[in-house]
Design a protein around this motif. Structure first.
Motif, PDB file in Angstrom:
ATOM      1  N   SER A   1       0.840  -1.206   0.000  1.00  0.00           N
ATOM      2  CA  SER A   1       0.000   0.000   0.000  1.00  0.00           C
ATOM      3  C   SER A   1       0.870   1.249   0.000  1.00  0.00           C
ATOM      4  N   ASP A   2       0.290   2.355  -0.426  1.00  0.00           N
ATOM      5  CA  ASP A   2       0.959   3.660  -0.496  1.00  0.00           C
ATOM      6  C   ASP A   2       1.967   3.773  -1.629  1.00  0.00           C
ATOM      7  N   LEU A   3       2.112   2.726  -2.427  1.00  0.00           N
ATOM      8  CA  LEU A   3       2.969   2.808  -3.611  1.00  0.00           C
ATOM      9  C   LEU A   3       2.128   2.392  -4.822  1.00  0.00           C
ATOM     10  N   PRO A   4       1.354   3.327  -5.381  1.00  0.00           N
ATOM     11  CA  PRO A   4       0.445   2.999  -6.498  1.00  0.00           C
ATOM     12  C   PRO A   4       1.200   2.563  -7.752  1.00  0.00           C
ATOM     13  N   ASN A   5       0.517   1.752  -8.551  1.00  0.00           N
ATOM     14  CA  ASN A   5       1.028   1.368  -9.881  1.00  0.00           C
ATOM     15  C   ASN A   5       2.401   0.702  -9.818  1.00  0.00           C
ATOM     16  N   LEU A   6       2.703   0.084  -8.688  1.00  0.00           N
ATOM     17  CA  LEU A   6       3.973  -0.615  -8.528  1.00  0.00           C
ATOM     18  C   LEU A   6       3.714  -2.067  -8.137  1.00  0.00           C
ATOM     19  N   PHE A   7       4.377  -2.983  -8.843  1.00  0.00           N
ATOM     20  CA  PHE A   7       4.282  -4.414  -8.555  1.00  0.00           C
ATOM     21  C   PHE A   7       5.689  -5.001  -8.595  1.00  0.00           C
ATOM     22  N   TRP A   8       5.824  -6.164  -7.990  1.00  0.00           N
ATOM     23  CA  TRP A   8       7.050  -6.935  -8.170  1.00  0.00           C
ATOM     24  C   TRP A   8       6.695  -8.385  -8.452  1.00  0.00           C
ATOM     25  N   VAL A   9       7.636  -9.073  -9.048  1.00  0.00           N
ATOM     26  CA  VAL A   9       7.495 -10.495  -9.356  1.00  0.00           C
ATOM     27  C   VAL A   9       8.668 -11.219  -8.712  1.00  0.00           C
ATOM     28  N   TYR A  10       8.387 -12.388  -8.092  1.00  0.00           N
ATOM     29  CA  TYR A  10       9.481 -13.214  -7.566  1.00  0.00           C
ATOM     30  C   TYR A  10      10.194 -12.496  -6.436  1.00  0.00           C
ATOM     31  N   GLY A  11       9.436 -11.758  -5.619  1.00  0.00           N
ATOM     32  CA  GLY A  11      10.023 -10.939  -4.574  1.00  0.00           C
ATOM     33  C   GLY A  11       9.491 -11.274  -3.196  1.00  0.00           C
ATOM     34  N   PRO A  12       9.434 -10.284  -2.287  1.00  0.00           N
ATOM     35  CA  PRO A  12       9.026 -10.515  -0.907  1.00  0.00           C
ATOM     36  C   PRO A  12       7.664 -11.190  -0.786  1.00  0.00           C
ATOM     37  N   HIS A  13       7.602 -12.193   0.091  1.00  0.00           N
ATOM     38  CA  HIS A  13       6.397 -12.959   0.412  1.00  0.00           C
ATOM     39  C   HIS A  13       5.907 -13.835  -0.736  1.00  0.00           C
ATOM     40  N   SER A  14       6.708 -14.004  -1.780  1.00  0.00           N
ATOM     41  CA  SER A  14       6.289 -14.871  -2.887  1.00  0.00           C
ATOM     42  C   SER A  14       6.672 -16.315  -2.594  1.00  0.00           C
TER      43      SER A  14
END
Length: 545
Positions: A429-442
């Motif tokens: 939250s608080d970081l709009p339009n941002l995603f990650w792949v293969y990262g934290p909690h994956s």
């Protein structure tokens, strides 16, 4: 230099996750590019040039599910080496023409969100400024190498290298005196590769690696004649590939084989031994992820698996002191709560007279001198080359290397100063339009990477396509569902045997890093189900503009 074009998406990182994301978006007409620090694609495999580097997923599952690519490419090994993997990446690039969308030798230094325009402004170390509607981080879960602050390292008169920064031209280690610090995956692979070449090898171990048999095979090997119920691995036929790619999305770890169907308590000790033997014979990650699912939650099951492993391993070790350090009768930590390493001759190397093993728990490293490494008991052992196989600041390190800030100027480091918080292991939250792949909690580090990558990339692609159709240009996770999801991740972790183990799964390898689960323990089917529930409920937990 400033780019006037506003991209639909800027992707950071040209490993498998970044390439999968790029392919998905460009197929749908989204303008997208990749910025990559290295001089070519390949992600971790571009950088992992050390001797013996290779992957622990067997073929065909360690690749992108792109029929045009896999139908025209043949891996020559069951577990592809780094050389095989780079051959695959070159074929992938040539077949799909990916490099024209990738800016190489470019490190992203900062990304700031513009609340008025709903776009990200990105800067690089090459003075390139770019704007993009969406920022997708595909930096991998092990992209920031960790070098311990050993006193005196800069005074060493020989050569020293981190395993993840191996010279492209290679190193001549023949007849050299070599020290290697660390016995994780890279350390194990290097040790068994160079052990027969060097004049002398000194290994500095903090905790023993729980290594299991790789059972490597070459495509040119003689076929194994087996019965229909044999546990021996066989090279799959290309006509099986599509069904295999479908199957791996339904197994706990994303491998082509799942846990044993019977429960641990429902079988006798003799029957359980048969399960262990079969998984041991199969090789690869089978003994870790194809035996009993209770192994990670049931101490009795875990102790039994450890005892089986220790007995198998100890019988290969000749020296009594090395045997106790490498495969002690009492487990230093629960079996499988650190990712096991695959090996072909690791333990045999320690039977050599020119290989010494130092336990840094009882004899800590004091400093590096001009001539070698000084420990409490042994003093200085002179060496020509020091190899630091000391791992990575996993999951969050690659993200924190970029100064990512929202419109209020709050960085992702500030947001996570009390611990990692994510929604669906894809965003925060608080970081709009941002995603990650293969990262934290994956699910990245608990099975086959490309399976996790495909699931996450496809889900993000569907979300962006939905926004495009609905005329929306901003999406952000809400704080309450983020808190619920983070609790879900923590609960899965706490209800397992993992918390008691000092591992990079919870950041315990990095001094000062807040300890907490960085990995999703629920397995791929449950994770896939959670993603689909969110999608089917009109992307519940997100706010759109």
């Amino acid at each position: 230099m400033e780019s006037t074009q506003i991209l639909d998406a800027l992707i950071i990182g040209a490993g498998l996750s970044g390439l999968n994301m790029l392919l998905n978006l460009r197929k749908l007409g989204f303008s997208s590019k990749i910025y990559e620090t290295g001089s070519y694609l390949g992600g971790a495999w571009f950088w992992n040039r050390y001797p013996g580097a290779g992957v622990d997923s067997d073929i065909p599952i360690y690749q992108l599910n792109e029929k045009e690519v896999w139908s025209s490419f043949d891996f020559k090994e069951r577990f592809p080496s780094r050389q095989e993997l780079m051959r695959y990446f070159r074929h992938l690039d040539k077949t799909l023409g990916l490099s024209k969308y990738i800016i190489y030798n470019t490190f992203v230094t900062s990304a700031d969100f513009d609340d008025g325009e709903n776009i990200w402004h990105i800067k690089t170390d090459t003075d390139l400024s770019t704007s993009a509607r969406y920022l997708i981080l595909c930096t991998g879960f092990q992209s920031k190498r960790y070098t311990p602050p050993f006193k005196g390292l800069d005074t060493f008169k020989g050569e020293w290298y981190h395993s993840n920064a191996w010279p492209e031209e290679g190193l001549n280690l023949v007849k050299k005196r070599v020290a290697i610090v660390g016995t994780g995956a890279s350390g194990v692979q290097i040790i068994q590769e160079i052990g027969t070449q060097v004049a002398h090898l000194t290994v500095y171990q903090r905790s023993p690696a729980y290594c299991i048999p790789m059972r490597q095979r070459s495509f040119n090997d003689e076929p194994i004649v087996t019965s229909s119920n044999s546990s021996e691995w066989q090279f799959p036929n290309k006509i099986e590939y599509e069904s295999i790619f479908n199957k791996i999305k339904s197994t706990f770890s994303g491998f082509a084989t799942d846990f044993y169907p019977e429960k641990f308590d429902n079988l006798s000790a003799t029957e359980r031994q048969k399960v262990y033997e079969d998984s041991w014979t199969h090789g690869g990650c089978a003994f870790w992820l194809f035996a009993f699912s209770e192994l990670f939650t049931n101490q009795e099951a875990n102790d039994e698996a450890y005892a089986f492993w220790a007995n198998k391993t100890r019988e290969r070790l000749h020296h009594p002191i090395k045997r106790e350090l490498l495969a002690p009768l009492k487990p230093p930590h629960a079996w499988g709560t650190k990712r096991p390493c695959l090996e072909t001759s690791y333990y045999e190397v320690f039977n050599q007279n020119n290989v010494d093993l130092i336990d840094v728990n009882s004899s800590p490293i004091i400093e590096v001198t001009e001539y070698g490494i000084k420990t409490k008991k042994e003093g200085v052992i002179p060496v020509d080359i020091i190899i630091l196989a000391t791992g990575f600041d996993s999951f969050t390190g690659g993200l924190f290397d970029i100064n990512i800030r929202n419109a209020k100027g709050i960085s992702i480091q500030e947001k996570w100063k009390t611990g990692t918080k994510t929604y669906l292991s894809l965003c925060t939250s608080d970081l709009p339009n941002l995603f990650w792949v293969y990262g934290p909690h994956s699910t990245a580090a608990f099975g086959n990477g490309p399976t996790s990558i495909e699931i996450q990339c496809n889900w993000i692609t569907d979300l962006l396509l939905k926004m495009h159709k609905d005329g929306q240009n901003r999406v952000a996770a809400n704080e309450e569902p983020e808190a619920v999801w983070t609790k879900h991740v923590n609960d899965l972790w706490q209800n397992s045997l993992f918390p008691a183990t000092n591992s990079w799964y919870q950041g315990a390898n990095i001094p000062g890093k807040i300890r907490g689960p960085l990995h999703y323990m629920g397995g791929i089917p449950l994770y896939y189900e959670k993603l689909n529930i969110c999608r089917d409920n009109n992307y519940e937990g997100f706010s759109f503009v």
